[in-house]
Design a protein around this motif. Structure first.
Motif, PDB file in Angstrom:
ATOM      1  N   TRP A 289      10.618 -15.490  21.825  1.00 33.26           N
ATOM      2  CA  TRP A 289      11.528 -14.707  20.712  1.00 33.26           C
ATOM      3  C   TRP A 289      10.871 -13.401  20.553  1.00 33.26           C
ATOM      4  O   TRP A 289       9.834 -13.238  19.857  1.00 33.26           O
ATOM      5  CB  TRP A 289      11.731 -15.744  19.430  1.00 33.26           C
ATOM      6  CG  TRP A 289      12.479 -16.817  19.623  1.00 33.26           C
ATOM      7  CD1 TRP A 289      12.217 -17.958  19.939  1.00 33.26           C
ATOM      8  CD2 TRP A 289      14.251 -16.704  19.615  1.00 33.26           C
ATOM      9  NE1 TRP A 289      13.288 -18.896  19.838  1.00 33.26           N
ATOM     10  CE2 TRP A 289      14.562 -17.972  20.052  1.00 33.26           C
ATOM     11  CE3 TRP A 289      14.913 -15.720  19.521  1.00 33.26           C
ATOM     12  CZ2 TRP A 289      15.893 -18.315  19.689  1.00 33.26           C
ATOM     13  CZ3 TRP A 289      16.360 -15.905  19.526  1.00 33.26           C
ATOM     14  CH2 TRP A 289      16.782 -17.168  19.604  1.00 33.26           C
ATOM     15  N   PHE A 290      11.639 -12.272  20.557  1.00 30.50           N
ATOM     16  CA  PHE A 290      11.581 -10.838  19.933  1.00 30.50           C
ATOM     17  C   PHE A 290      11.799 -10.899  18.247  1.00 30.50           C
ATOM     18  O   PHE A 290      13.172 -11.347  18.227  1.00 30.50           O
ATOM     19  CB  PHE A 290      11.840  -9.992  20.565  1.00 30.50           C
ATOM     20  CG  PHE A 290      11.257  -9.930  22.102  1.00 30.50           C
ATOM     21  CD1 PHE A 290      10.243  -9.233  22.410  1.00 30.50           C
ATOM     22  CD2 PHE A 290      12.213 -10.575  23.010  1.00 30.50           C
ATOM     23  CE1 PHE A 290       9.741  -8.738  23.820  1.00 30.50           C
ATOM     24  CE2 PHE A 290      11.635 -10.287  24.413  1.00 30.50           C
ATOM     25  CZ  PHE A 290      10.488  -9.690  24.761  1.00 30.50           C
ATOM     26  N   THR A 291      11.164 -10.545  17.567  1.00 28.46           N
ATOM     27  CA  THR A 291      11.726 -10.340  16.096  1.00 28.46           C
ATOM     28  C   THR A 291      11.168  -9.267  15.441  1.00 28.46           C
ATOM     29  O   THR A 291      10.108  -8.504  15.901  1.00 28.46           O
ATOM     30  CB  THR A 291      11.225 -11.712  15.305  1.00 28.46           C
ATOM     31  OG1 THR A 291       9.813 -11.372  14.636  1.00 28.46           O
ATOM     32  CG2 THR A 291      11.249 -12.840  16.017  1.00 28.46           C
ATOM     33  N   SER A 292      11.716  -8.612  14.383  1.00 25.13           N
ATOM     34  CA  SER A 292      11.408  -7.542  13.641  1.00 25.13           C
ATOM     35  C   SER A 292      12.121  -7.600  12.292  1.00 25.13           C
ATOM     36  O   SER A 292      13.379  -8.053  12.044  1.00 25.13           O
ATOM     37  CB  SER A 292      11.903  -6.240  14.303  1.00 25.13           C
ATOM     38  OG  SER A 292      11.627  -5.218  13.416  1.00 25.13           O
TER      39      SER A 292
ATOM     40  N   GLN B  35      12.366 -27.933  19.061  1.00 27.66           N
ATOM     41  CA  GLN B  35      11.831 -29.219  19.092  1.00 27.66           C
ATOM     42  C   GLN B  35      11.703 -29.955  17.645  1.00 27.66           C
ATOM     43  O   GLN B  35      11.922 -29.330  16.803  1.00 27.66           O
ATOM     44  CB  GLN B  35      10.373 -29.218  19.639  1.00 27.66           C
ATOM     45  CG  GLN B  35       9.245 -28.462  18.856  1.00 27.66           C
ATOM     46  CD  GLN B  35       7.994 -28.687  19.712  1.00 27.66           C
ATOM     47  OE1 GLN B  35       7.862 -28.766  20.778  1.00 27.66           O
ATOM     48  NE2 GLN B  35       6.805 -28.432  18.718  1.00 27.66           N
ATOM     49  N   SER B  36      11.361 -31.259  17.598  1.00 27.84           N
ATOM     50  CA  SER B  36      11.679 -31.821  16.401  1.00 27.84           C
ATOM     51  C   SER B  36      10.321 -31.538  15.283  1.00 27.84           C
ATOM     52  O   SER B  36      10.950 -31.546  13.998  1.00 27.84           O
ATOM     53  CB  SER B  36      11.413 -33.329  16.455  1.00 27.84           C
ATOM     54  OG  SER B  36      10.260 -33.926  17.125  1.00 27.84           O
ATOM     55  N   GLU B  37       9.546 -30.882  15.762  1.00 29.78           N
ATOM     56  CA  GLU B  37       8.443 -30.378  14.768  1.00 29.78           C
ATOM     57  C   GLU B  37       7.741 -29.216  14.955  1.00 29.78           C
ATOM     58  O   GLU B  37       8.359 -28.545  16.165  1.00 29.78           O
ATOM     59  CB  GLU B  37       7.232 -31.575  14.828  1.00 29.78           C
ATOM     60  CG  GLU B  37       7.209 -32.850  14.676  1.00 29.78           C
ATOM     61  CD  GLU B  37       6.146 -33.683  14.719  1.00 29.78           C
ATOM     62  OE1 GLU B  37       4.870 -33.266  15.201  1.00 29.78           O
ATOM     63  OE2 GLU B  37       5.947 -35.015  14.290  1.00 29.78           O
ATOM     64  N   ILE B  38       7.312 -28.344  14.289  1.00 32.91           N
ATOM     65  CA  ILE B  38       6.846 -27.113  14.241  1.00 32.91           C
ATOM     66  C   ILE B  38       5.706 -26.998  15.374  1.00 32.91           C
ATOM     67  O   ILE B  38       4.876 -28.031  15.225  1.00 32.91           O
ATOM     68  CB  ILE B  38       6.369 -26.468  12.926  1.00 32.91           C
ATOM     69  CG1 ILE B  38       7.542 -26.268  11.911  1.00 32.91           C
ATOM     70  CG2 ILE B  38       5.854 -25.173  13.055  1.00 32.91           C
ATOM     71  CD1 ILE B  38       7.091 -26.075  10.566  1.00 32.91           C
TER      72      ILE B  38
ATOM     73  N   ILE C 162       9.352 -17.800  10.853  1.00 28.64           N
ATOM     74  CA  ILE C 162       9.091 -17.915  12.151  1.00 28.64           C
ATOM     75  C   ILE C 162       8.768 -19.111  12.677  1.00 28.64           C
ATOM     76  O   ILE C 162       9.239 -19.803  13.913  1.00 28.64           O
ATOM     77  CB  ILE C 162       7.824 -16.739  12.639  1.00 28.64           C
ATOM     78  CG1 ILE C 162       8.297 -15.525  12.578  1.00 28.64           C
ATOM     79  CG2 ILE C 162       7.689 -17.248  13.901  1.00 28.64           C
ATOM     80  CD1 ILE C 162       9.228 -15.088  13.744  1.00 28.64           C
ATOM     81  N   ALA C 163       8.062 -20.095  11.881  1.00 25.52           N
ATOM     82  CA  ALA C 163       7.618 -21.285  12.292  1.00 25.52           C
ATOM     83  C   ALA C 163       9.053 -22.393  12.407  1.00 25.52           C
ATOM     84  O   ALA C 163       9.158 -23.110  13.073  1.00 25.52           O
ATOM     85  CB  ALA C 163       6.707 -22.044  11.358  1.00 25.52           C
ATOM     86  N   ASP C 164       9.915 -21.897  11.477  1.00 17.45           N
ATOM     87  CA  ASP C 164      11.304 -22.693  11.482  1.00 17.45           C
ATOM     88  C   ASP C 164      11.932 -22.205  12.605  1.00 17.45           C
ATOM     89  O   ASP C 164      12.736 -23.256  13.247  1.00 17.45           O
ATOM     90  CB  ASP C 164      12.060 -22.219   9.995  1.00 17.45           C
ATOM     91  CG  ASP C 164      11.364 -22.799   8.717  1.00 17.45           C
ATOM     92  OD1 ASP C 164      10.681 -23.922   8.938  1.00 17.45           O
ATOM     93  OD2 ASP C 164      11.581 -22.411   7.897  1.00 17.45           O
ATOM     94  N   LEU C 165      12.060 -20.812  13.057  1.00 13.11           N
ATOM     95  CA  LEU C 165      12.684 -20.677  14.273  1.00 13.11           C
ATOM     96  C   LEU C 165      12.145 -21.280  15.510  1.00 13.11           C
ATOM     97  O   LEU C 165      12.917 -21.697  16.347  1.00 13.11           O
ATOM     98  CB  LEU C 165      12.411 -18.959  14.302  1.00 13.11           C
ATOM     99  CG  LEU C 165      13.154 -18.393  15.720  1.00 13.11           C
ATOM    100  CD1 LEU C 165      14.467 -18.364  15.666  1.00 13.11           C
ATOM    101  CD2 LEU C 165      12.555 -17.017  15.659  1.00 13.11           C
ATOM    102  N   LEU C 166      11.066 -21.502  15.531  1.00 13.22           N
ATOM    103  CA  LEU C 166      10.136 -22.180  16.761  1.00 13.22           C
ATOM    104  C   LEU C 166      10.710 -23.839  16.823  1.00 13.22           C
ATOM    105  O   LEU C 166      10.607 -24.161  17.922  1.00 13.22           O
ATOM    106  CB  LEU C 166       8.686 -22.104  16.813  1.00 13.22           C
ATOM    107  CG  LEU C 166       8.339 -20.485  16.926  1.00 13.22           C
ATOM    108  CD1 LEU C 166       6.774 -20.518  17.102  1.00 13.22           C
ATOM    109  CD2 LEU C 166       8.680 -19.854  18.201  1.00 13.22           C
ATOM    110  N   LYS C 167      10.628 -24.152  15.686  1.00 19.19           N
ATOM    111  CA  LYS C 167      10.937 -25.658  15.321  1.00 19.19           C
ATOM    112  C   LYS C 167      12.533 -26.149  15.864  1.00 19.19           C
ATOM    113  O   LYS C 167      12.624 -27.213  16.119  1.00 19.19           O
ATOM    114  CB  LYS C 167      10.633 -25.974  13.956  1.00 19.19           C
ATOM    115  CG  LYS C 167      11.126 -27.620  13.582  1.00 19.19           C
ATOM    116  CD  LYS C 167      10.756 -27.824  11.869  1.00 19.19           C
ATOM    117  CE  LYS C 167      10.946 -29.401  11.632  1.00 19.19           C
ATOM    118  NZ  LYS C 167      12.354 -29.625  11.765  1.00 19.19           N
TER     119      LYS C 167
END
Length: 341
Positions: free
Chosen positions: A282-285, A127-130, A119-124
């Motif tokens: 982002w919705f995820t499952s 932008q350039s950083e998490i 999820i952190a990688d998805l948000l990253k």
């Protein structure tokens, strides 16, 4: 527009209670690092039972050498699995207290951590950083009695969470975990979902926004299906024709099975998410079965999701994955990040 996100990692190895059995069947050299796990995972090295016992002495009675002389626990013993989880959470995530009621889901920690890291990688990607800090907020649909995802997400990235559940006992347990850990109290809010068939309605306020949602759906269609699946795995791994099915990690009905299985559960979630399209980036499952993906893509196309991503995570011999979707346009996503992050 439908995109596939490249796999960030091959996630978490064979489930803990099966991992030992597999090892007993054939002795293999132990790699120093579990490369299948996410690069930022705290669980890439083999369990250091000496250190874990220092963090949680209650684990000690369950640790003993296996037939190869390696320290291990009996992963068929639910009490041993719970003691290991408690030690892992205290040692790696600095909890002072963690407990769950008997027969409630005791999840394998490495796999749960990999979902959070991905999820952190998805948000990253925005932008350039998490993005880190309590202003980043997630909604855990079905937080359960264990509260695992908010615990890991808060510790690793400082995120805040809303944890929702329909089960009163699970809510009470999760709230107790939050209350008894000072580092969690101001970052995690537990909310009761009063409507059994709702996901966001009654949990998210009209003016409230979250950056992501996470969910581990009940993927069996019935208790009988859950038992059959467990029995099949045990037969394959033990090589024995007659074994009693054991749900070693526990689990209540709403945690393990639901009418229509995960396909129906995720379909209903997607349809409802459309009504909250501007309240979540982002919705995820999690999606356990590959066969669930094709009908899920069709539903997402039907509700006009603007972007869909599938992130694969390997779990030993099994591939798991989660699906992510958003209704925001590319410009709306940029505006979201600029305003909130």
């Amino acid at each position: 527009m439908y995109n596939n996100l490249e796999t960030h990692c091959n996630a978490f190895p064979l489930p803990l209670h099966f991992q030992t059995i597999h090892t007993l069947q054939k002795k293999k050299p132990h790699p120093k690092v579990k490369s299948e796990l996410h690069p930022r995972s705290r669980h890439r090295e083999r369990y250091n039972f000496e250190e874990l016992i220092k963090s949680s002495p209650d684990l000690a009675p369950f640790v003993a050498p296996n037939k190869y002389g390696d320290e291990s626990i009996n992963f068929f013993n639910p009490d041993a699995v719970k003691a290991l989880n408690t030690a892992l959470l205290k040692h790696h995530y600095r909890l002072e207290y963690w407990d769950i009621p008997q027969h409630y889901l005791c999840p394998p920690i490495p796999g749960r951590a990999d979902y959070i890291h991905n999820i952190a990688d998805l948000l990253k990607e925005h932008q350039s950083e998490i993005p880190t800090g309590q202003h980043i907020k997630g909604l855990d649909i079905g937080v359960g009695a264990n509260c695992i995802y908010p615990i890991i997400g808060n510790h690793e990235y400082g995120w805040s969470f809303i944890g929702s559940d329909t089960d009163e006992k699970a809510i009470s347990s999760a709230q107790s975990i939050v209350t008894k850990n000072p580092n969690l109290k101001s970052h995690i809010e537990i909310r009761r979902q009063e409507q059994a068939n709702a996901f966001f309605k009654g949990v998210l306020n009209p003016d409230e926004r979250v950056d992501f949602t996470i969910c581990n759906p009940p993927f069996h269609a019935s208790l009988e299906d859950a038992k059959k699946a467990s029995l099949k795995k045990l037969k394959n791994l033990k090589g024995q024709p007659d074994v009693k099915p054991v749900l070693n990690f526990g689990g209540q009905q709403n945690e393990l099975w639901t009418k229509g299985g995960e396909a129906r559960f995720v379909k209903d979630m997607i349809y409802e998410s459309k009504h909250f399209s501007k309240q979540c980036l982002w919705f995820t499952s999690l999606i356990s079965k590959e066969t669930t993906l094709k009908p899920t893509y069709k539903i997402l196309q039907k509700v006009n999701a603007t972007f869909v991503k599938t992130i694969e995570m390997g779990q030993g011999h099994k591939i798991s994955r989660f699906i992510a979707w958003t209704f925001l346009t590319e410009q709306e996503q940029k505006d979201w990040v600029k305003e909130r992050w």
